[in-house]
Design a protein around this motif. Structure first.
Motif, short mmCIF file in Angstrom:
data_model
loop_
_atom_site.label_atom_id
_atom_site.label_comp_id
_atom_site.label_asym_id
_atom_site.label_seq_id
_atom_site.Cartn_x
_atom_site.Cartn_y
_atom_site.Cartn_z
N LEU A 61 28.86 18.78 58.43
CA LEU A 61 30.29 18.55 58.19
C LEU A 61 31.11 19.69 58.77
N ASP A 119 35.81 14.12 59.89
CA ASP A 119 36.69 13.00 59.60
C ASP A 119 37.55 13.19 58.35
N GLY A 122 30.47 15.32 60.90
CA GLY A 122 31.57 14.67 60.19
C GLY A 122 32.79 15.57 60.21
N VAL A 176 31.53 10.34 56.47
CA VAL A 176 30.23 10.98 56.70
C VAL A 176 29.81 11.73 55.45
N SER A 203 36.25 12.10 54.02
CA SER A 203 35.22 11.89 55.02
C SER A 203 34.21 10.81 54.64
#
Length: 393
Positions: free
Chosen positions: A296, A162, A160, A168, A166
């Motif tokens: 992450l 993102d 992740g 995720v 996030s």
């Protein structure tokens, strides 16, 4: 053919991670929700700790033409412009192995995107986002939402990258206690044409102006054609001005009157045609980033306020550590992710804490500000720079 490692998010961290993991011999599927991978205008400082890694990814030749290398950092008293310390950056490459550089974010992202697009082990899919996922039996089964509908993908691992909000992370830690929260700080950003600034402020130098409850950072970009300016103010309630998405320079200058900035700083703010509102959010620190074959990276793992200019740099450090974790032949995904996490967790947490303390230090007022200014003068530029050796080395 083995299932790819899916990386959610094609920002600076996601693209760097794709390159690092692919260089370690793994297939990568990079999934980006935007239809086109592009960044809106903003400046980005890349300190030597991240510059060394980008060079190690083979990007030096592509980065040099779009980078600007500042000669110094000037720390100024914001109410009269007095330079409290000048940090000479000329010896940075010799001391740290890479120079300090500044980029237009879009230029840096484009270099990373070009390199990722050219790599045979990296597939990039835009207009798609990672939805929910199921991690079991050493594989990740995830649903990717795109224009054509939902596609189920089997991946060997999921990263992740993102961003602060996030998706995720939201699936990995589905609790309201982990939600982003307003930091009490708001930034306004603009690109100012160089010809609109005074000659003194067009130099190839970074400038930091300290005011009670606020500070301003600016530096030139794109061979000095524009000046990236960021105004950050303490705003305890998120709703204070949050409905205003942009301001013209004259209006922002009027809102800054209570801080009594120096006239030349006021003129620089007024020269910005459109200032974009940027509330700064934080998330609770994590004790772990990984669960099985999911991990992450960057702001998804450790969002930080930008007062050490290390947000992108720490994402790049994450990417390098992730790639390094895969260099061991035959390493399991779960083992690689836990190795990556162990190597990065303490350092990233330290940078998050130091960034927040730096903001408090910048925004001191009264006797605290007077003592801070004396300390900066006593340290001098060399002392101020060397105080961050732990970060840049």
């Amino acid at each position: 053919m083995s299932a790819p490692i899916v990386i959610a998010g094609a920002g600076i961290g996601g693209l760097s991670a794709a390159l690092a993991v692919a260089r370690a011999g793994r297939r990568v599927l990079l999934v980006e929700r935007a239809a086109r991978i592009e960044e809106v205008g903003a400046g980005l400082q890349i300190a030597p700790n991240a510059g060394r890694i980008l060079a190690g990814l083979g990007l030096e030749a592509a980065l040099a033409p779009v980078a600007l290398q500042p000669q110094a950092i000037n720390v100024r008293r914001g109410r009269d412009g007095t330079v409290l310390a000048r940090l000479d950056l000329a010896g940075a490459r010799a001391r740290y192995g890479a120079p300090f550089r500044v980029y237009h974010r879009a230029d840096l992202q484009q270099v990373l995107l070009d390199a990722a697009s050219a790599h045979p082990a990296i597939e990039i899919r835009t207009g798609a986002r990672v939805g929910d996922f199921d991690d079991r039996d050493g594989m990740v089964r995830l649903r990717v939402h795109g224009e054509a509908g939902v596609e189920e993908i089997t991946a060997s691992g999921l990263v992740g990258a993102d961003g602060q909000r996030s998706a995720v992370r939201g699936h990995l830690l589905p609790t309201e206690r982990d939600a982003p929260f307003y930091s009490g700080l708001t930034a306004w950003r603009a690109l100012v044409p160089a010809e609109a600034a005074s000659a003194a402020l067009r130099a190839r130098e970074n400038n930091l102006w300290l005011l009670p409850g606020a500070h301003v950072v600016h530096y030139p970009l794109r061979d000095g054609a524009v000046i990236n300016v960021v105004v950050i103010v303490s705003t305890p309630r998120q709703g204070d001005g949050a409905a205003i998405l942009s301001l013209d320079g004259a209006t922002l200058a009027r809102t800054m009157e209570r801080y009594r900035p120096a006239p030349e700083l006021v003129a620089l703010i007024e020269a910005g045609a459109a200032w974009r509102h940027w509330p700064l959010f934080a998330r609770p620190p994590l004790k772990f980033w990984s669960r099985g074959a999911v991990t992450l990276l960057g702001d998804a793992a450790h969002p930080m306020v930008p007062f050490l200019a290390q947000g992108a740099a720490q994402a790049i450090e994450d990417a390098e550590a992730l790639g390094r974790a895969f260099l061991q032949l035959g390493v399991r995904i779960e083992t690689a992710f836990s190795t990556y996490e162990r190597s990065r967790l303490a350092r990233a947490a330290r940078v998050v804490r130091a960034s927040r303390r730096q903001g408090d230090y910048f925004h001191l007022g009264g006797l605290g500000a007077a003592g801070r200014d004396l300390a900066i003068r006593a340290l001098g530029g060399r002392g101020m720079l060397w105080r961050n050796d732990w970060l840049y080395r």
